[in-house]
Design a protein around this motif. Structure first.
Motif, PDB file in Angstrom:
ATOM      1  N   ARG A  82       0.843  -1.200   0.000  1.00  0.00           N
ATOM      2  CA  ARG A  82       0.000   0.000   0.000  1.00  0.00           C
ATOM      3  C   ARG A  82       0.881   1.253   0.000  1.00  0.00           C
ATOM      4  O   ARG A  82       1.606   1.508   0.948  1.00  0.00           O
ATOM      5  CB  ARG A  82      -0.917   0.002   1.221  1.00  0.00           C
ATOM      6  CG  ARG A  82      -1.829  -1.234   1.276  1.00  0.00           C
ATOM      7  CD  ARG A  82      -2.563  -1.328   2.609  1.00  0.00           C
ATOM      8  NE  ARG A  82      -3.501  -0.213   2.793  1.00  0.00           N
ATOM      9  CZ  ARG A  82      -4.723  -0.171   2.266  1.00  0.00           C
ATOM     10  NH1 ARG A  82      -5.162  -1.174   1.522  1.00  0.00           N
ATOM     11  NH2 ARG A  82      -5.494   0.860   2.491  1.00  0.00           N
ATOM     12  N   THR A 129       2.191  14.502  -3.354  1.00  0.00           N
ATOM     13  CA  THR A 129       2.689  15.675  -4.047  1.00  0.00           C
ATOM     14  C   THR A 129       2.451  16.894  -3.162  1.00  0.00           C
ATOM     15  O   THR A 129       1.733  16.812  -2.169  1.00  0.00           O
ATOM     16  CB  THR A 129       2.079  15.847  -5.454  1.00  0.00           C
ATOM     17  OG1 THR A 129       2.798  16.896  -6.126  1.00  0.00           O
ATOM     18  CG2 THR A 129       0.609  16.211  -5.414  1.00  0.00           C
ATOM     19  N   LEU A 147       1.832  17.256 -10.343  1.00  0.00           N
ATOM     20  CA  LEU A 147       0.634  16.425 -10.365  1.00  0.00           C
ATOM     21  C   LEU A 147       0.705  15.335 -11.430  1.00  0.00           C
ATOM     22  O   LEU A 147       0.362  14.175 -11.175  1.00  0.00           O
ATOM     23  CB  LEU A 147      -0.592  17.330 -10.574  1.00  0.00           C
ATOM     24  CG  LEU A 147      -1.962  16.733 -10.311  1.00  0.00           C
ATOM     25  CD1 LEU A 147      -2.057  16.150  -8.917  1.00  0.00           C
ATOM     26  CD2 LEU A 147      -3.052  17.784 -10.503  1.00  0.00           C
ATOM     27  N   LYS A 186       0.637  11.353 -10.687  1.00  0.00           N
ATOM     28  CA  LYS A 186      -0.374  10.466 -11.268  1.00  0.00           C
ATOM     29  C   LYS A 186       0.276   9.336 -12.049  1.00  0.00           C
ATOM     30  O   LYS A 186      -0.226   8.199 -12.067  1.00  0.00           O
ATOM     31  CB  LYS A 186      -1.313  11.255 -12.182  1.00  0.00           C
ATOM     32  CG  LYS A 186      -2.256  12.129 -11.400  1.00  0.00           C
ATOM     33  CD  LYS A 186      -3.258  12.776 -12.331  1.00  0.00           C
ATOM     34  CE  LYS A 186      -4.328  13.472 -11.498  1.00  0.00           C
ATOM     35  NZ  LYS A 186      -5.415  13.969 -12.335  1.00  0.00           N
ATOM     36  N   ARG A 241      -0.177   0.884  -9.566  1.00  0.00           N
ATOM     37  CA  ARG A 241      -1.411   0.111  -9.716  1.00  0.00           C
ATOM     38  C   ARG A 241      -1.263  -0.935 -10.824  1.00  0.00           C
ATOM     39  O   ARG A 241      -1.756  -2.051 -10.693  1.00  0.00           O
ATOM     40  CB  ARG A 241      -2.593   1.050 -10.005  1.00  0.00           C
ATOM     41  CG  ARG A 241      -2.998   1.851  -8.776  1.00  0.00           C
ATOM     42  CD  ARG A 241      -4.177   2.774  -9.058  1.00  0.00           C
ATOM     43  NE  ARG A 241      -4.534   3.547  -7.863  1.00  0.00           N
ATOM     44  CZ  ARG A 241      -5.433   4.524  -7.841  1.00  0.00           C
ATOM     45  NH1 ARG A 241      -6.086   4.857  -8.944  1.00  0.00           N
ATOM     46  NH2 ARG A 241      -5.699   5.175  -6.720  1.00  0.00           N
ATOM     47  N   TYR A 254      -1.571  -1.212  -4.231  1.00  0.00           N
ATOM     48  CA  TYR A 254      -2.565  -0.211  -3.878  1.00  0.00           C
ATOM     49  C   TYR A 254      -1.832   1.134  -3.811  1.00  0.00           C
ATOM     50  O   TYR A 254      -0.765   1.209  -3.193  1.00  0.00           O
ATOM     51  CB  TYR A 254      -3.186  -0.549  -2.521  1.00  0.00           C
ATOM     52  CG  TYR A 254      -4.048   0.539  -1.915  1.00  0.00           C
ATOM     53  CD1 TYR A 254      -5.434   0.559  -2.105  1.00  0.00           C
ATOM     54  CD2 TYR A 254      -3.495   1.539  -1.123  1.00  0.00           C
ATOM     55  CE1 TYR A 254      -6.222   1.546  -1.542  1.00  0.00           C
ATOM     56  CE2 TYR A 254      -4.274   2.542  -0.556  1.00  0.00           C
ATOM     57  CZ  TYR A 254      -5.639   2.534  -0.772  1.00  0.00           C
ATOM     58  OH  TYR A 254      -6.416   3.513  -0.209  1.00  0.00           O
ATOM     59  N   ARG A 261      -2.482   5.530  -3.507  1.00  0.00           N
ATOM     60  CA  ARG A 261      -3.440   6.623  -3.300  1.00  0.00           C
ATOM     61  C   ARG A 261      -2.683   7.936  -3.367  1.00  0.00           C
ATOM     62  O   ARG A 261      -1.617   8.081  -2.775  1.00  0.00           O
ATOM     63  CB  ARG A 261      -4.085   6.444  -1.915  1.00  0.00           C
ATOM     64  CG  ARG A 261      -4.881   7.587  -1.380  1.00  0.00           C
ATOM     65  CD  ARG A 261      -6.197   7.831  -2.099  1.00  0.00           C
ATOM     66  NE  ARG A 261      -7.017   6.652  -2.190  1.00  0.00           N
ATOM     67  CZ  ARG A 261      -7.768   6.349  -3.261  1.00  0.00           C
ATOM     68  NH1 ARG A 261      -7.795   7.157  -4.306  1.00  0.00           N
ATOM     69  NH2 ARG A 261      -8.477   5.254  -3.304  1.00  0.00           N
ATOM     70  N   LEU A 262      -3.250   8.889  -4.112  1.00  0.00           N
ATOM     71  CA  LEU A 262      -2.633  10.201  -4.253  1.00  0.00           C
ATOM     72  C   LEU A 262      -2.948  11.070  -3.028  1.00  0.00           C
ATOM     73  O   LEU A 262      -4.098  11.167  -2.608  1.00  0.00           O
ATOM     74  CB  LEU A 262      -3.158  10.872  -5.526  1.00  0.00           C
ATOM     75  CG  LEU A 262      -2.498  12.171  -5.964  1.00  0.00           C
ATOM     76  CD1 LEU A 262      -0.993  12.025  -6.098  1.00  0.00           C
ATOM     77  CD2 LEU A 262      -3.102  12.637  -7.290  1.00  0.00           C
ATOM     78  N   ILE A 263      -1.911  11.647  -2.453  1.00  0.00           N
ATOM     79  CA  ILE A 263      -2.039  12.533  -1.294  1.00  0.00           C
ATOM     80  C   ILE A 263      -1.438  13.886  -1.673  1.00  0.00           C
ATOM     81  O   ILE A 263      -0.409  13.941  -2.333  1.00  0.00           O
ATOM     82  CB  ILE A 263      -1.275  11.962  -0.079  1.00  0.00           C
ATOM     83  CG1 ILE A 263      -1.837  10.598   0.301  1.00  0.00           C
ATOM     84  CG2 ILE A 263      -1.335  12.915   1.125  1.00  0.00           C
ATOM     85  CD1 ILE A 263      -1.010   9.873   1.339  1.00  0.00           C
ATOM     86  N   ALA A 264      -2.111  14.949  -1.254  1.00  0.00           N
ATOM     87  CA  ALA A 264      -1.560  16.288  -1.489  1.00  0.00           C
ATOM     88  C   ALA A 264      -1.374  16.956  -0.151  1.00  0.00           C
ATOM     89  O   ALA A 264      -2.235  16.880   0.712  1.00  0.00           O
ATOM     90  CB  ALA A 264      -2.522  17.104  -2.351  1.00  0.00           C
ATOM     91  N   ASP A 289      -3.202   4.381   6.527  1.00  0.00           N
ATOM     92  CA  ASP A 289      -2.862   2.968   6.372  1.00  0.00           C
ATOM     93  C   ASP A 289      -2.046   2.745   5.087  1.00  0.00           C
ATOM     94  O   ASP A 289      -2.574   2.286   4.073  1.00  0.00           O
ATOM     95  CB  ASP A 289      -4.166   2.147   6.365  1.00  0.00           C
ATOM     96  CG  ASP A 289      -3.908   0.663   6.200  1.00  0.00           C
ATOM     97  OD1 ASP A 289      -2.791   0.204   6.514  1.00  0.00           O
ATOM     98  OD2 ASP A 289      -4.839  -0.043   5.752  1.00  0.00           O
ATOM     99  N   PHE A 290      -0.760   3.105   5.146  1.00  0.00           N
ATOM    100  CA  PHE A 290       0.143   2.870   4.016  1.00  0.00           C
ATOM    101  C   PHE A 290       1.385   2.138   4.512  1.00  0.00           C
ATOM    102  O   PHE A 290       1.811   2.334   5.659  1.00  0.00           O
ATOM    103  CB  PHE A 290       0.573   4.202   3.379  1.00  0.00           C
ATOM    104  CG  PHE A 290      -0.563   4.959   2.736  1.00  0.00           C
ATOM    105  CD1 PHE A 290      -1.118   4.505   1.541  1.00  0.00           C
ATOM    106  CD2 PHE A 290      -1.072   6.107   3.314  1.00  0.00           C
ATOM    107  CE1 PHE A 290      -2.169   5.195   0.944  1.00  0.00           C
ATOM    108  CE2 PHE A 290      -2.119   6.796   2.729  1.00  0.00           C
ATOM    109  CZ  PHE A 290      -2.677   6.345   1.538  1.00  0.00           C
TER     110      PHE A 290
END
Lengths: 344, 344
Positions: free
Chosen positions: A231, A236, A245, A249, A256, A261, A263-266, A279-280
């Motif tokens: 995960r 960014t 960005l 991406k 993926r 898994y 997930r993009l976090i800003a 949860d990473f």
């Protein structure tokens, strides 16, 4: 050590017709920012100081200036960077008051080992002495290459912690003038050429091959720690000059496609404590490359750069430094005003 | 303890035609934010999580959402606040899963000491049970006053850490339902009426007069420490709902009129370490009142609220809590969407 040209700033503000200005400062120029504010108010210009810690031209407080009703921003301590600015922004780099020539003189025999045709680079702090350094070296018989770099830098020969475009020229080796190892290691990794760092304060000269190897070993250890991670948080920054960005991406998509898994976090100021509770298993920082490389010991999870993710996924073999490249240097942005500060 | 209505959020996003959304979360709902992001992406809506720690509706990440190309913002954990939002923002308050009536039942005799005509207030976490609480109390013969408050709150009877408008009604005393002392102390100081805090988790009831006295003593000590200060940093926040520029300028003016040096500072996350290095003897925080009151022990310089500066300068005698007042509650903002989440 540093000087700020208050008269030049006042003149520029008056030419712009500024009535209220926001002053942004790095850690080391706080007192200077305060004196500047006092000086400007004595001269009829209302001044507000930004209390947010600033690390680079990549994070101008132009939006905050607009929010506070300021007509302009004074950005102290860093050189002009081309960004989409919301108010006229005066970049006032801080030039170091140290002569670079004696340190070159002292290390001529080491410099000679680079070859006769060398690339010369430095940081904004010593850029005002680059011509002197070049002349001195030419007199010693070197062919000195000073490249323009790309649109992310202000001056020919300038490197940033995230941009070594000016070092990528057809020399036999690269001579870096400045303190600290982060910049010259980046130069060595980006150019894959012999790189010598001459420190004008201490007079020391250090070859970067061993330092670069040491960094690569530490980074391979991070990659190894992330091998079992399933995960990934891909982070960014919302800082204007660090918001990558499209690259973030691309990394999410890559992960993926390889069954992870992601997930993009800003976030604005990227730091591990703020991420605690998500949860990473591992993180990728697609922002300032200093964060994962200089700060990884404060992270309780492995933290990688985008090229390191490519290594992790088996898409790349050789280690690569994470650079933020600009476009071609053509016209500068109308809102950005580059003041060259005071020469020592 | 808390639930988030994912279906209701999806429905709202679809009605808005949202393709990409930013999710903002307080510390305690990080896992829920992550699950929500997963759920939305399974349903075809791209989701980015904000990694910046969020403390309230006064700090929506609507600008960041726009910057990231998101069509909307989901703001988890806090109720709707009227602000100038840049993208449609869905506020999803978190309602606590605890029945408030047993704690009222247990403390009826204490509640009776407030009088028969009482004001009833609570925080957003328990607001969905306010009607039940009111009915229960009315059955016990109380006249219960639930006031609308001002435009800063979402619901009648709601108080914030910076806004007690809903408590200022013509009752004999105020009954506060909720955990923690910050809100009910603020109620006691803002209303100057007997205030009883009933904690629905523990079942305890605590009178606020002693707690308020204790807080006032601590604050007088801060004021005393600032008595000899000559140089004041007056700090306002660039967070949308904490930017009190006019009030900050008023404080700067007051201090200067009284012969002090004062400088306006603007910052996002107000904290002492970021200010270390500036040359000030004391600070005034004109932003969230919790910063100087709850965090003062982490400051190495005295830190005051605006009413405390008035005391310092001899312009006020009685202690007053620093409130952020809204306007009249009339129409809500078109961009702000108040979801009421899930009832337990």
């Amino acid at each position: 050590m540093h000087e700020v040209s208050t008269r030049e700033i006042l003149k520029t503000l008056r030419e712009l017709g500024v009535e209220r200005v926001l002053i942004q400062t790095p850690e080391g120029l706080k007192r200077e920012a305060q004196s500047l504010a006092d000086f400007l108010e004595e001269n009829g210009i209302e001044a507000i100081i930004s209390g947010d810690i600033n690390y680079g031209a990549c994070d101008p407080a132009d939006r905050e200036a607009r929010l506070l009703g300021c007509d302009a921003l004074i950005h102290l301590g860093h050189s002009y960077m081309r960004l989409h600015l919301e108010v006229p922004t005066i970049f006032v780099p801080a030039f170091a008051n140290v002569d670079v020539v004696p340190s070159l003189e002292k290390n001529l025999s080491e410099i000679g080992k680079l070859g006769r045709r060398i690339a010369l680079v430095t940081t904004a702090q010593h850029i005002h002495q680059l011509d002197r350094a070049r002349e001195f070296l030419e007199k010693q018989g070197f062919e000195v290459l000073v490249d323009h770099g790309d649109s992310r830098v202000s001056w020919p020969g300038q490197v940033l912690g995230c941009n070594f475009a000016a070092a990528k020229v057809d020399g036999e080796g690269v001579l870096f003038i400045g303190a600290g190892y982060f910049h010259p290691i980046g130069v060595a990794l980006a150019t894959r050429k012999p790189t010598l760092a001459v420190n004008p304060y201490s007079g020391d000269a250090v070859w970067m091959d061993k330092e670069a190897e040491r960094l690569i070993r530490r980074r391979w250890a991070q990659i190894a720690k992330a091998m079992d991670a399933e995960r990934f948080g891909v982070i960014t920054s919302t800082k204007k000059g660090q918001l990558r960005l499209a690259e973030a991406k691309r990394v999410v998509k890559l992960l993926r496609e390889h069954g992870k898994y992601a997930r993009l976090i800003a976030m604005n100021h990227i730091n591990y404590p703020a991420l605690e509770g998500f949860d990473f298993d591992a993180y990728v920082v697609v922002a300032c490359p200093r964060v994962p490389i200089d700060d990884y010991e404060n992270w309780r999870k492995p933290v990688l750069t985008p090229p390191e993710v490519e290594i992790l996924l088996g898409l790349r073999e050789e280690y690569a430094f994470d650079e933020i490249l600009g476009g071609r240097r053509e016209t500068d942005e109308p809102m950005g005003i580059a003041l060259h500060g005071v020469r020592d």
